[in-house]
Design a protein around this motif. Structure first.
Motif, short mmCIF file in Angstrom:
data_model
loop_
_atom_site.label_atom_id
_atom_site.label_comp_id
_atom_site.label_asym_id
_atom_site.label_seq_id
_atom_site.Cartn_x
_atom_site.Cartn_y
_atom_site.Cartn_z
N GLN A 53 0.84 -1.19 0.00
CA GLN A 53 0.00 0.00 0.00
C GLN A 53 0.88 1.25 0.00
OE1 GLN A 53 -3.24 -0.18 -0.35
NE2 GLN A 53 -3.49 2.03 -0.43
N VAL A 54 0.39 2.28 -0.64
CA VAL A 54 1.12 3.53 -0.77
C VAL A 54 0.30 4.65 -0.14
CG1 VAL A 54 2.07 5.22 -2.38
CG2 VAL A 54 2.29 2.77 -2.84
N GLN A 55 1.00 5.52 0.57
CA GLN A 55 0.36 6.67 1.18
C GLN A 55 0.96 7.95 0.62
OE1 GLN A 55 -2.17 6.16 3.31
NE2 GLN A 55 -1.85 3.93 3.33
N LEU A 56 0.11 8.93 0.35
CA LEU A 56 0.54 10.24 -0.08
C LEU A 56 0.10 11.25 0.96
CD1 LEU A 56 -0.37 10.24 -3.89
CD2 LEU A 56 1.74 9.51 -2.80
N VAL A 57 1.05 12.00 1.49
CA VAL A 57 0.77 12.98 2.52
C VAL A 57 1.05 14.36 1.97
CG1 VAL A 57 1.29 13.78 4.84
CG2 VAL A 57 1.33 11.33 4.33
N GLU A 58 0.02 15.20 1.94
CA GLU A 58 0.11 16.54 1.39
C GLU A 58 0.17 17.57 2.51
OE1 GLU A 58 -2.75 15.70 -2.47
OE2 GLU A 58 -3.58 15.89 -0.44
N SER A 59 0.79 18.68 2.21
CA SER A 59 0.87 19.78 3.16
C SER A 59 1.10 21.08 2.41
CB SER A 59 1.98 19.55 4.19
OG SER A 59 3.25 19.51 3.56
N GLY A 60 0.88 22.19 3.10
CA GLY A 60 1.20 23.49 2.54
C GLY A 60 0.01 24.35 2.15
N GLY A 61 -1.19 23.80 2.19
CA GLY A 61 -2.35 24.59 1.85
C GLY A 61 -2.65 25.64 2.90
N GLY A 62 -3.54 26.55 2.54
CA GLY A 62 -3.90 27.59 3.48
C GLY A 62 -4.65 28.72 2.81
N LEU A 63 -4.78 29.81 3.54
CA LEU A 63 -5.47 31.00 3.08
C LEU A 63 -4.46 32.09 2.75
CD1 LEU A 63 -8.04 32.74 2.69
CD2 LEU A 63 -7.90 33.25 5.14
N VAL A 64 -4.55 32.63 1.55
CA VAL A 64 -3.68 33.71 1.12
C VAL A 64 -4.48 34.77 0.40
CG1 VAL A 64 -1.63 32.23 0.94
CG2 VAL A 64 -3.10 32.58 -1.05
N GLN A 65 -3.93 35.97 0.35
CA GLN A 65 -4.54 37.05 -0.39
C GLN A 65 -4.18 36.97 -1.87
OE1 GLN A 65 -3.24 40.64 1.64
NE2 GLN A 65 -5.07 40.62 2.93
N PRO A 66 -4.99 37.55 -2.75
CA PRO A 66 -4.62 37.59 -4.15
C PRO A 66 -3.22 38.17 -4.35
CG PRO A 66 -6.87 38.30 -3.88
CD PRO A 66 -6.29 38.16 -2.50
N GLY A 67 -2.46 37.51 -5.20
CA GLY A 67 -1.08 37.91 -5.43
C GLY A 67 -0.09 37.21 -4.53
#
Length: 123
Positions: free
Chosen positions: A1-15
């Motif tokens: 079995q393979v697991q993919l762990v994502e990170s880095g998302g969030g809330l940002v302003q345009p630009g």
């Protein structure tokens, strides 16, 4: 079995900018391509960018010049640097790994998906 762990998302302003990371682990023989896809509410999942084991990159027209995909083959990790973010980029971003994996039957071609990370661009 393979697991993919994502990170880095969030809330940002345009630009603004964000950097997403996705690390694959588990019974991996080789990963031919890794990529990022996104899905906004009420819309189908769409390709954002992909990169092969030979570092060939492909981007959706909507993100060319703003997003950069990269990978570290030794770490089975893919990154997505997102610059000049706009509200239209708001979506859940999913990581995908396509390759060959160990299974009870031996080596098996397959693909795996991460659970997604939310990116919200708003003022």
């Amino acid at each position: 079995q393979v697991q993919l762990v994502e990170s880095g998302g969030g809330l940002v302003q345009p630009g603004g900018s964000l950097r997403l990371s996705c690390a694959a682990s588990g019974s991996i023989f080789s990963i031919a391509a890794m990529g990022w896809y996104r899905q906004a509410p009420g819309k189908e999942r769409e390709l954002v960018a992909t990169i092969t084991s030979g570092y060939i990159e492909n981007y959706a027209d909507s993100v060319k010049g703003r997003f950069t995909i990269s990978r570290d083959n030794a770490k089975n990790t893919v990154y997505l640097r997102m610059n000049s973010l706009q509200p239209e980029d708001t979506a859940v971003y999913y990581c995908r790994a396509e390759g060959v994996y160990y299974s009870d039957y031996g080596l098996t071609p397959d693909d795996y998906w991460g659970q997604g990370t939310q990116v919200t661009v708003s003022s």
